[in-house]
Scaffold this motif. Structure first.
Motif, mmCIF file in Angstrom:
data_model
loop_
_atom_site.group_PDB
_atom_site.id
_atom_site.type_symbol
_atom_site.label_atom_id
_atom_site.label_comp_id
_atom_site.label_asym_id
_atom_site.label_seq_id
_atom_site.Cartn_x
_atom_site.Cartn_y
_atom_site.Cartn_z
ATOM 1 N N MET A 1 0.963 -1.155 0.333
ATOM 2 C CA MET A 1 -0.268 0.070 -0.112
ATOM 3 C C MET A 1 1.112 1.206 0.032
ATOM 4 O O MET A 1 1.890 1.400 0.863
ATOM 5 C CB MET A 1 -0.983 0.163 1.049
ATOM 6 N N SER A 2 1.052 2.027 -0.559
ATOM 7 C CA SER A 2 1.435 3.301 -0.867
ATOM 8 C C SER A 2 0.859 4.169 0.141
ATOM 9 O O SER A 2 -0.554 4.409 -0.261
ATOM 10 C CB SER A 2 1.761 3.997 -2.560
ATOM 11 N N VAL A 3 1.440 5.038 0.478
ATOM 12 C CA VAL A 3 1.224 6.287 1.146
ATOM 13 C C VAL A 3 0.959 7.784 0.092
ATOM 14 O O VAL A 3 1.468 7.791 -0.715
ATOM 15 C CB VAL A 3 2.398 6.651 2.490
ATOM 16 N N ILE A 4 -0.216 7.624 0.346
ATOM 17 C CA ILE A 4 -0.782 9.344 -0.082
ATOM 18 C C ILE A 4 -0.929 10.713 0.751
ATOM 19 O O ILE A 4 -1.357 10.211 1.880
ATOM 20 C CB ILE A 4 -1.974 9.712 -1.053
ATOM 21 N N LEU A 5 0.234 11.810 0.615
ATOM 22 C CA LEU A 5 0.492 12.675 1.165
ATOM 23 C C LEU A 5 -0.028 13.986 0.615
ATOM 24 O O LEU A 5 -0.183 15.343 0.796
ATOM 25 C CB LEU A 5 1.620 12.598 1.342
ATOM 26 N N ALA A 6 -1.132 13.624 -0.672
ATOM 27 C CA ALA A 6 -1.670 14.931 -0.981
ATOM 28 C C ALA A 6 -2.474 16.178 -0.792
ATOM 29 O O ALA A 6 -3.467 14.868 -0.603
ATOM 30 C CB ALA A 6 -0.809 14.824 -2.647
ATOM 31 N N CYS A 7 -2.435 17.037 -0.382
ATOM 32 C CA CYS A 7 -4.125 17.902 -0.686
ATOM 33 C C CYS A 7 -4.931 17.835 -1.676
ATOM 34 O O CYS A 7 -4.034 18.064 -2.647
ATOM 35 C CB CYS A 7 -4.310 18.962 0.559
ATOM 36 N N LYS A 8 -5.591 17.268 -1.966
ATOM 37 C CA LYS A 8 -6.631 17.632 -3.189
ATOM 38 C C LYS A 8 -6.998 18.999 -3.856
ATOM 39 O O LYS A 8 -6.846 20.025 -5.218
ATOM 40 C CB LYS A 8 -8.093 16.574 -3.564
ATOM 41 N N GLY A 9 -7.063 19.323 -2.519
ATOM 42 C CA GLY A 9 -7.922 21.089 -2.795
ATOM 43 C C GLY A 9 -6.418 22.191 -3.067
ATOM 44 O O GLY A 9 -6.553 22.653 -3.770
ATOM 45 N N GLY A 11 -3.007 20.779 -3.041
ATOM 46 C CA GLY A 11 -1.506 20.630 -3.209
ATOM 47 C C GLY A 11 -0.559 20.073 -2.086
ATOM 48 O O GLY A 11 0.439 19.292 -2.160
ATOM 49 N N ALA A 12 -0.925 20.722 -0.506
ATOM 50 C CA ALA A 12 -0.368 20.971 -0.179
ATOM 51 C C ALA A 12 0.192 18.740 0.183
ATOM 52 O O ALA A 12 -0.472 18.701 0.115
ATOM 53 C CB ALA A 12 -0.440 21.441 1.254
ATOM 54 N N THR A 13 1.889 18.964 0.623
ATOM 55 C CA THR A 13 2.145 17.793 0.904
ATOM 56 C C THR A 13 2.342 18.047 2.231
ATOM 57 O O THR A 13 2.820 18.543 2.795
ATOM 58 C CB THR A 13 3.098 17.108 0.159
ATOM 59 N N LYS A 14 3.047 16.441 3.199
ATOM 60 C CA LYS A 14 3.042 16.253 4.449
ATOM 61 C C LYS A 14 4.466 16.055 4.179
ATOM 62 O O LYS A 14 4.895 15.089 3.350
ATOM 63 C CB LYS A 14 2.723 15.527 5.136
ATOM 64 N N PRO A 15 5.699 15.946 5.574
ATOM 65 C CA PRO A 15 6.925 15.361 4.769
ATOM 66 C C PRO A 15 6.684 14.286 4.990
ATOM 67 O O PRO A 15 7.851 13.725 4.662
ATOM 68 C CB PRO A 15 7.750 16.241 5.684
ATOM 69 N N HIS A 29 -9.362 19.428 1.785
ATOM 70 C CA HIS A 29 -8.930 20.433 1.793
ATOM 71 C C HIS A 29 -8.200 20.428 2.879
ATOM 72 O O HIS A 29 -8.129 19.258 4.212
ATOM 73 C CB HIS A 29 -9.976 21.661 2.094
ATOM 74 N N CYS A 30 -7.440 20.626 3.112
ATOM 75 C CA CYS A 30 -6.767 20.629 4.094
ATOM 76 C C CYS A 30 -6.395 22.600 5.134
ATOM 77 O O CYS A 30 -6.523 23.400 4.936
ATOM 78 C CB CYS A 30 -4.765 20.829 4.178
ATOM 79 N N GLY A 31 -5.697 22.340 6.497
ATOM 80 C CA GLY A 31 -5.085 23.768 7.274
ATOM 81 C C GLY A 31 -4.159 24.958 6.178
ATOM 82 O O GLY A 31 -3.774 25.588 6.253
ATOM 83 N N ASP A 32 -3.672 24.301 5.344
ATOM 84 C CA ASP A 32 -2.959 24.721 4.145
ATOM 85 C C ASP A 32 -3.957 26.054 3.177
ATOM 86 O O ASP A 32 -3.952 26.934 2.576
ATOM 87 C CB ASP A 32 -1.938 24.729 3.842
ATOM 88 N N CYS A 33 -5.138 25.110 2.992
ATOM 89 C CA CYS A 33 -6.680 25.766 1.696
ATOM 90 C C CYS A 33 -6.913 27.369 2.288
ATOM 91 O O CYS A 33 -6.649 27.405 3.365
ATOM 92 C CB CYS A 33 -7.063 24.660 1.704
ATOM 93 N N LEU A 34 -7.027 27.521 1.252
ATOM 94 C CA LEU A 34 -7.284 28.973 1.508
ATOM 95 C C LEU A 34 -9.108 29.000 1.692
ATOM 96 O O LEU A 34 -9.372 27.095 1.399
ATOM 97 C CB LEU A 34 -6.786 29.709 0.015
ATOM 98 N N PRO A 35 -9.830 29.663 1.589
ATOM 99 C CA PRO A 35 -11.115 29.517 2.244
ATOM 100 C C PRO A 35 -11.888 28.857 1.157
ATOM 101 O O PRO A 35 -11.673 29.633 0.014
ATOM 102 C CB PRO A 35 -11.561 30.763 2.608
#
Length: 81
Positions: A1-9, A11-15, A29-35
């Motif tokens: 199983m591969s890890v998916i780290l990107a936000c669809k809203g 595109g921010a990624t986690k390290p 959406h994540c905390g980095d997304c604009l409203p």
């Protein structure tokens, strides 16, 4: 199983993996997304200020969460069911 780290809203990624569901499934959406505009009510929504369509479950007692899902008759607390 591969890890998916990107936000669809945005595109921010986690390290790296953090142990939350976004390790395996991208978030809309994540905390980095604009409203953004909520698709249901049309109001502004953000990770920090959710619109009224959302119900936060992390602050509710377990019994209240069960009651919330039981309203539609599909929630089962028996993993064998």
């Amino acid at each position: 199983m591969s890890v998916i780290l990107a936000c669809k809203g945005c595109g921010a990624t986690k390290p790296g993996p953090t142990g939350d569901p976004t390790d395996l499934f991208p978030s809309e959406h994540c905390g980095d997304c604009l409203p953004w505009t909520c698709e249901t009510c049309g109001k502004n929504c953000s990770a920090a200020a959710l619109c009224s369509c959302w119900v936060r479950l992390d602050t509710l007692p377990f019994a209240d969460i069960k009651a919330l899902f039981a309203r539609d008759g599909t929630f089962s607390v028996d993993p064998q069911a």
